[in-house]
Structure formats: structure tokens, C-alpha cells
Write an enzyme that holds these catalytic residues in place. Structure first.
Site, short mmCIF file in Angstrom:
data_model
loop_
_atom_site.label_atom_id
_atom_site.label_comp_id
_atom_site.label_asym_id
_atom_site.label_seq_id
_atom_site.Cartn_x
_atom_site.Cartn_y
_atom_site.Cartn_z
N ASP A 68 0.73 -4.79 0.79
CA ASP A 68 2.01 -4.36 1.37
C ASP A 68 3.12 -4.80 0.42
OD1 ASP A 68 0.43 -3.63 3.50
OD2 ASP A 68 1.62 -4.67 5.02
N LYS A 115 6.23 1.36 5.62
CA LYS A 115 6.29 0.27 6.60
C LYS A 115 7.74 -0.11 6.83
CE LYS A 115 4.86 -4.66 6.77
NZ LYS A 115 3.97 -5.67 6.15
N LYS A 148 3.53 2.15 9.24
CA LYS A 148 3.29 0.82 9.83
C LYS A 148 4.60 0.26 10.37
CE LYS A 148 1.81 -3.91 8.67
NZ LYS A 148 1.10 -4.78 7.69
#
Lengths: 588, 273
Positions: B94, B156, B185
Site C-alpha cells: 500500500d 485507497k 480500499k
């Protein structure tokens, strides 16, 4: 499944015998509160005087008591309340419950009245009635110490103080000197029976149905308690007093007898200040990893508490901001055997009666002068104290202002202004024992966000949640586990614990049905005593908005929620359980 | 219940990113991930080998944050971090987008920054954290489009260390921007099952949260009443409520607050709860 044993005690005859509570009933009501409710409904005639020998006083534990399940040390005291006239169960922590279970009993039922003060000494199977003359008139600590000297230092004492002896309707039953079966005047019932104490030592092994399975479930729920921020952080660090600042922020901290919802000096009586100023150490009830109890020091003397509700009742409710004084007053209440919630609320009511000119007395909000003396007078039923000892409902009615009593069904409301929490308002109005926050703890979802935050102002859906929490609470009080476990456990966890510990195999929904059965039987008891839908109400003050703070401009919207609540419960619009509902619950 | 408890668990990246995290907490995190069968554990790079060893042979992925939490480091450093953590057992990374470059509209740089990490990750799943609380809507949209163009697998919302957490509004916007084939996300401030369900309804396919256990356990209550899912006050889920002058650039903060004035729920915006 085997029957469980009840010790049935006749004080008049000074005799005791073992009687079974059938396996069928145990499956339907479990132990604790459920067992007590079933016995009281079956064995007590309608409209008896709660302080007469005809009333039963039931000490009960449940199938999880004294097992490895966390918080399984509590006991219930079930009786007809002299304060409310309703069926009543008062729940207590400490260490008395496990001794009762280890002595081989699920309950001790006390009937009749002794001709002179006695105490009951249960040493496993040996039952003795002993004179309590030497301790009659003594306070709780002295009584406890003396009775342990006379019996066994490893035993546990549940006793009354002077308040119970004088049949004061705010009297509690005390265990471990500062844990209280506080509410509803259960201590007065004990005093009316001339029973000063029950002392128990149990040494038998408590067995469970499936030890291995129980170990697994216990391991899981212990992990959940450790994972939850309330049970692993807030309560251990600050105790229940952690609520003071939070509830004040929401404008829900009843101040000056519920005239306001924000207390300017809340910080000074908060859990944070308690930790900084008077904290000595934590106190854990039996089997409890949370340890929310506090031992504190006030004016050089150590004592147990004060809890959140006590801080509020002796503090903001009366406009008092002196934490050390509150702790000292709490110690005094514990020694005298008085319910701090009802006591503080009734004093607050008296202060407002004075403020409004209805009562002529040296009482004013914020002034502690003379209050300790008044607390003593309440316990001794002397002077103005005798009037306050009747509770706020009778006091306010006597002085022509019944609307100033902050009570439901005669029981003083606890430390949350219902105007800012609609579900809590509904739970309070419909509580079978009167103004109580623990029949269905809606502060959990509405304020603390446990298990999830719901809109506190919304009325839609609240009836369903109140129904859920009331049923679960009734089941929990019959196992018996501490209410704080609901922050970490879900319904299925409780069902798994009961399944592993007993021969019953229940899932979450079946467990809730046990709770629902208990709730409905309590309702039937109250209906038999003349209670009806008109008693499912709140003081008129809550129909007027709070003037300021985080809950300003709010009122309680009870009517709509109440109809929905009755509908969900399967009751008539008059609040009577329908025949179909009773049949479904297998209540004859 | 819209989805089962198990299905909910499989959407969760079980997260622990606090700087003070001890090794024992990483062990606990991994054990919980195995118990609940979460999608992954999401951790700082320093813990990657330990977690990979603990989760070896399981269905739980190891997700490691890159350029975290500011995203303002050199592209080479991000790429190096990604390469190393994948080599040491990470299966998902991430990364934080270069927020300043995005706000400067330096889209080529942003695209290249992401592309380098995707390349270094060598087939591992790459999620790009936009840090939505520092952006206005158009910048969020642009961030999504660039991430998709650069070959990332997910976008995200937040790091959890920025000015805002995830909101259904942002998730919906991001879902619309990337279409149905890319992952979204939601992360930051997701603490309850109700938060989780809101994000899923808005289009999230993964949830980053340090409250995974609490969410799953709490969701078990949903089986006993529908009332949990009654609507709440609209402001509770609105990014404008979360806006903070202390944490956001002034113009971003004002952009959010200006929307309150014209909001159809304006009259309900009286209290802060």
C-alpha cells in the site's frame, strides 16, 4: 439434566430444608433472577406487604457462578420491593455468590420473620440460626468483621446495616463491606425479617457439563474482554467514573435534580480526577479481569468506590462538586447500608422542594453542610431523615409536588437524563423494577457505541433494541454475569457459555427467549399487583426541553416508542402480554 | 444481514501501523488474522519477515505500507521499499501517492511515481493511498484515474494518519472514477460493523482497519435486530463534518465547509454528535 437445590429457610420455625428447583424450570428460567422471579410469582400472594413475613427474600446464583467464566461471581437478591411494590431483583458483585454455589445451593429462600435478630450461618451442609443481638445496630464493617470472627475468616457475609434494621426503603444488602445489592430496599425486607446477615462458606467443587468446551469458550471470551477498549482500558484505568466527563459532554449528566443536564464542575468529580486525587487501588470482584472497582482514600480513611452512579447522586444531582466529600459520604452509605442512587436522588429532590418553597429545611444545592448527619438520620429513620427514607416519590407527594420526584414506578432514576437518549428513556419507562439503567443498557449503543453507535435522538428502531437488551439482560442476570461483559461479548457467546456449563443446548435466539420469558413473568407479577401501561411513564419534567448543553432543546418522545415496544413484545396496547405470547413462552 | 460474518472478515486488511508497535503485537495481529481469516495483515516494512513467517502457508496475505504515511519521499526510495518488502514476503503493498505533486497537477510525475512501485512490486498487489482528506473532489478523481493508468490494482482512501478517515462519499466517488474492475480500499476511522457496511455499500472491496476483531464480533449482533442499521444523522458520514482547519490546507478545509451551507441536511447540523 438434574434438578438444582434450593435451601428453603423458615425464620419463624428456625428450620431449613433442601427443595429442588426442577430441571424443567431451570431450563426455562436458568438460576439467579429467573429462578427468583419464578419462585416469587408462584409462591407470593398478590398485594402482600413487602415488609411482612409473607414476602420472600431470595438469594440466588446461576449456572455460571463460581466457574472459570469471567465475572461469574455475582448474585441476585429477588423479592417484592417495599420501595416500588414491583417484583425486584438487586444484583451484587463481590465474593458472596461463589460461596453460595460452592455450598451446593443455587438459591437460599428466606420466608417468615424471626422473633429476634438472627443471622444464618451456612457452612456447606450445616445450617445454623445464630443470634444477631450482639451485632444488631452495628454498621456494616463491624458486623462483617465480627461475624467472620464468630464463623470462619474464609466465609463471606451479606448483611444489612442500621438502614435495613430500621426498614428504610432505601436500604441495601452489603457484601465484602462495600459491594451492594443496592436498589429497591431489599435491605429493608431483610431487616423486616429480623435477619441481620447470611454468612456462607462453601467448599464443594462446582462442576460443569463439558469442561473442555467451557475452557474453549472461556478462552475466547477472555480474549474479547482484553481486546475491547472499554473493558481493557477505560474501566480498568478510571473505573465506572470514566463516564462523568463523557456523559456531561453529551449534556446528559442530571444536575440539580434533573433541572439541568450539564454540571459546570464535572471535571472535578470525574474519573480522571478520582485517579489523581483519591485513588488507592483497583478492586476486582470474583473472577473478574476488568477490575472496575476502586479503593479510595477520603479524609484519611479508605473505602470502596465511589462508582459513577454514586458520584452523580451525591455530586451533580445535589450540585456538589467536592469529590473527597462524595467519597466520604459514599463510605457512610456503605456503612449504614444505603442505596446511594436512591439516597442521592431523594436528597436532590428534597433540595428542589426547598428551592421551590414546598419544604422548609436547611438544604440547598451545592451545600454539604449537615448532609452526613442527614444521611445518618435517613438510616436511623429519624426526623427529616425518616421522610427521605421513604424515597422521592412519597416525599415529593407529601409536599404537594409529585412531579419533582425523578422516579419511575417509585424507583429513583439513575445518572442519565432521558431527554438526550431516546432508547434509554424507553428502557427506563418500561423497566419492570422501575427507574433503572441496567434492565436494558441503551447507553451502550446510544452513547458508548457498543456494539455500534446508533443515533440517540432517533426513535425508530429503539423499541427493537430495548426489547433485545432487556431480554438479554434478564438472561444474563440468571447466569449470572456482569453487565459490562456486553461491551465485549455477543449474544451467541453467552449462549455458548450456558451450553458448555449446563446440559442445556441453547443458541442465541433460544437464550433470548429465556430472557423474554423472565421479562414477561415479571410483567405478569406487576400486573397482578395493579401496575399497568399508565405506569410505563417518566416524570413530566422530561417533556420539557433542557435549557442548555449537549442535549438542549430535546424532549423524550415516549408515546410512539411505547406503542411499538408493546407491539414487538406481543402485548396489547394496554401493556398486557397476549395469550398467544404467553403460550409461545410456555408460561402458564 | 447483507453479508455473512465470514464474508465480512475476508474483506478486512487487519492493520497495525502505530510506531510504538512491539513484536508481540504483530504476533497477536497475525494470530487474529488466522483465526478470523482476514484478507491480510497490514503492517510497517520492518515487520514483514516476521509476519510472512507466521502466516506462511495460510490464506492471509502480508500487506506492507510504502512511503508511509506522507508519500513525500523519493520515487527511488518507494520503489526500493516495495522491492525489498516483496522479496521478504509481502504479497501486497500500500503506497502513499505524492499528494503535493497531485495538488500541483504534476500528473506525469505522480503517474511515474506509482508506475515505478508497480514495477518494483513485481506482480504483488499495489494499492495507492490518495489521502482524501488533503484533496478536493476533482483531485481525488484525478488520483484515481492516474493510479489506474499506472497499473495499480486498488485505490485507497486514507493512511489513518491524515486529516480524515474514509467516508462513504469518497468511496463512492472513487468507485465511479475507477470503474468496476479495479479495487477500492476504504481505510481510516472504520471502527464498527456499521462503518464497514456503509463502505461496502458505497463500493469498497477491501477495508483497512485496526478494529477488525471488534467489527466482526460486533457484526454478530446484527443477527438479533434490524434496528442497528437504521439510518443515522447524515452528518455522521459526511467528509465535511470531519474537516479540520488544524489538519488541512485552508482552501481544502473551506471547500468542505462551504458544502455544509448548501447541504439539504443543513437544519440537522446543530450538534456535533
Amino acid at each position: 439434566m438434574k434438578d438444582v437445590q434450593i435451601l428453603w429457610v423458615s425464620l419463624r420455625q428456625q428450620s431449613a430444608k433442601e427443595v429442588p428447583f426442577s430441571s424443567d424450570n431451570y431450563a426455562k428460567f436458568l438460576g439467579g433472577r429467573g429462578l427468583g422471579v419464578k419462585l416469587l410469582y408462584d409462591r407470593v400472594n398478590p398485594e402482600i406487604d413487602p415488609l411482612s413475613p409473607d414476602n420472600l427474600l431470595i438469594f440466588a446464583v446461576g449456572p455460571l457462578t463460581a466457574t472459570s467464566v469471567p465475572t461469574a461471581g455475582r448474585f441476585a437478591v429477588v423479592t417484592k420491593s417495599p420501595l416500588t411494590g414491583t417484583i425486584f431483583d438487586s444484583n451484587c458483585g463481590g465474593y458472596f455468590g461463589p460461596q453460595l454455589r460452592r455450598a451446593g445451593f443455587t438459591a437460599v429462600v428466606i420466608e417468615g420473620r424471626a422473633t429476634s435478630p438472627v443471622y444464618l450461618w451456612i457452612n456447606d451442609d450445616e445450617i445454623e440460626f445464630r443470634s444477631a443481638e450482639p451485632v444488631w445496630g452495628k454498621e456494616v464493617s463491624n458486623t462483617t468483621d465480627q461475624l467472620l470472627d464468630e464463623t470462619d475468616r474464609k466465609a463471606q457475609v451479606a448483611c444489612i446495616g442500621p438502614a435495613g434494621e430500621n426498614q428504610v426503603k432505601l436500604a441495601s444488602i452489603m457484601n465484602d463491606k462495600h459491594r451492594a445489592a443496592g436498589r429497591g430496599g431489599v435491605g429493608a425486607v431483610m431487616g423486616a425479617k429480623n435477619l441481620k446477615a447470611v454468612v456462607i462458606q462453601g467448599t464443594k467443587k462446582v462442576t460443569v457439563s463439558d469442561e473442555k468446551q467451557l475452557d474453549q469458550v472461556v478462552s475466547r471470551v477472555r480474549r474479547l474482554l482484553k481486546k475491547d477498549s472499554i473493558t481493557n482500558k477505560s474501566l480498568p484505568v478510571y473505573g465506572t467514573a470514566v463516564l462523568v466527563n463523557l456523559i456531561n459532554e453529551y449534556g446528559l449528566l442530571p444536575t440539580y435534580n434533573f433541572q439541568e443536564g450539564t454540571f459546570n464542575d464535572a471535571e472535578g468529580v470525574s474519573g480522571e480526577k478520582l485517579l489523581e486525587r483519591i485513588f488507592v487501588k483497583r478492586y476486582h470482584c470474583f473472577g473478574c479481569p476488568i477490575g472496575c472497582g476502586r479503593i479510595t482514600r477520603a479524609y484519611g480513611e479508605e473505602g470502596g468506590g465511589p462508582e459513577y452512579e454514586t458520584i452523580w447522586a451525591l455530586g451533580p444531582q445535589c450540585g456538589i462538586n467536592d469529590l473527597e466529600w462524595i467519597a466520604a459520604a459514599n463510605n457512610r452509605c456503605n456503612e449504614l447500608g444505603l442505596d446511594t442512587i436512591s439516597l442521592g436522588s431523594t436528597i436532590g429532590c428534597a433540595m428542589e422542594l426547598v428551592q421551590k418553597g414546598n419544604l422548609d429545611a436547611q438544604l440547598s444545592f451545592g451545600d454539604t453542610e449537615g448532609l452526613i448527619k442527614l444521611i445518618d438520620e435517613i438510616a436511623l429513620a429519624k426526623g427529616l431523615g425518616a421522610e427521605l427514607g421513604e424515597g422521592s416519590k412519597i416525599l415529593a407527594t407529601r409536599y404537594n409536588a409529585p412531579e419533582l420526584a425523578m422516579q419511575v414506578k417509585g424507583l429513583e432514576l439513575p445518572a442519565y437524563d432521558p431527554r438526550g437518549v431516546q432508547g434509554h428513556a424507553l428502557a427506563s419507562a418500561t423497566s419492570n423494577r422501575g427507574g433503572c439503567h441496567l434492565r436494558g443498557y441503551m447507553i451502550g449503543p446510544e452513547i458508548l457505541g457498543s456494539p455500534v453507535l446508533v443515533d440517540r435522538d432517533r426513535i425508530e428502531g429503539k423499541a427493537g433494541l430495548v426489547n433485545l437488551f432487556q431480554n438479554l439482560s434478564a438472561a444474563m442476570d440468571s447466569m449470572i454475569l456482569c453487565r459490562f461483559t456486553t461491551f465485549a461479548f455477543s449474544v451467541q457467546d453467552y449462549a455458548d457459555l450456558v451450553t458448555a456449563a449446563t446440559d442445556l443446548s441453547v443458541n442465541g435466539k433460544e437464550l433470548l427467549q429465556i430472557g423474554e420469558r423472565i421479562w414477561n413473568l415479571e410483567r405478569l407479577f406487576n400486573i397482578r399487583e395493579g401496575f399497568s401501561a399508565k405506569d410505563d411513564c417518566l416524570p413530566p419534567r422530561f417533556s420539557k426541553p433542557l435549557p442548555e448543553g449537549g442535549s438542549r432543546n430535546r424532549i423524550v418522545h415516549l408515546e410512539k416508542m411505547l406503542l411499538e415496544y408493546y407491539r414487538i413484545r406481543g402485548w396489547s396496547s394496554q401493556g398486557h402480554p397476549s395469550k398467544a405470547k404467553l403460550k409461545q413462552l410456555n408460561i402458564q | 444481514m447483507p453479508i455473512t460474518v465470514d464474508e465480512l472478515a475476508k474483506l478486512i486488511d487487519h492493520t497495525r501501523l502505530k510506531p510504538e508497535t512491539k513484536r508481540v503485537k504483530i504476533q497477536e495481529l497475525c494470530e487474529e488474522a488466522l483465526t478470523y481469516e482476514f484478507a491480510s495483515v497490514c503492517i510497517n516494512p520492518v515487520h514483514v519477515e516476521f509476519a510472512a513467517e507466521l502466516l506462511s502457508g495460510s490464506s492471509v496475505d502480508v500487506c506492507v505500507v510504502i512511503g508511509f504515511p506522507l508519500g513525500a519521499t523519493l520515487t527511488e526510495v518507494k520503489a526500493f521499499e516495495a522491492r525489498e518488502v516483496v522479496r521478504k514476503g509481502a504479497t501486497e503493498v500500500d503506497m502513499v501517492i505524492n499528494v503535493g505533486a497531485l495538488r500541483d497537477k504534476n500528473y506525469d510525475f505522480v503517474r511515474s511515481d506509482i508506475r515505478e512501485v508497480v514495477s518494483a512490486a513485481d506482480g504483488a498487489i499495489v494499492k495507492v493511498i490518495l489521502e482524501t482528506g488533503l484533496l478536493i473532489d476533482e483531485e481525488k478523481r484525478q488520483g484515481c484515474i492516474i493510479s489506474k493508468e499506472a497499473g495499480a490494482h486498488f485505490v485507497k482512501t486514507s493512511t489513518g494518519f491524515g486529516p480524515m478517515g474514509a467516508t462513504p462519499y469518497d468511496v463512492q466517488l472513487m468507485r465511479k472514477a475507477v470503474g468496476n474492475k479495479m479495487g477500492v480500499k476504504a481505510a481510516g476511522g472504520i471502527r464498527t460493523f456499521k462503518d464497514a457496511l456503509r463502505m461496502i455499500n458505497a463500493g469498497a472491496t477491501r477495508l483497512g482497519t485496526s478494529s477488525g476483531v471488534s467489527i466482526v464480533e460486533g457484526y454478530r449482533w446484527a443477527g438479533y435486530s434490524d434496528a442497528w442499521l437504521e439510518p443515522d444523522k447524515p452528518c455522521w458520514t459526511c467528509p465535511s463534518r470531519q474537516a479540520s482547519l488544524a489538519k488541512q490546507p485552508k482552501e481544502v478545509y473551506l471547500w468542505y465547509k462551504e458544502r455544509c451551507v448548501t447541504c439539504p441536511h443543513r437544519d440537522e447540523n446543530i450538534f456535533n454528535d
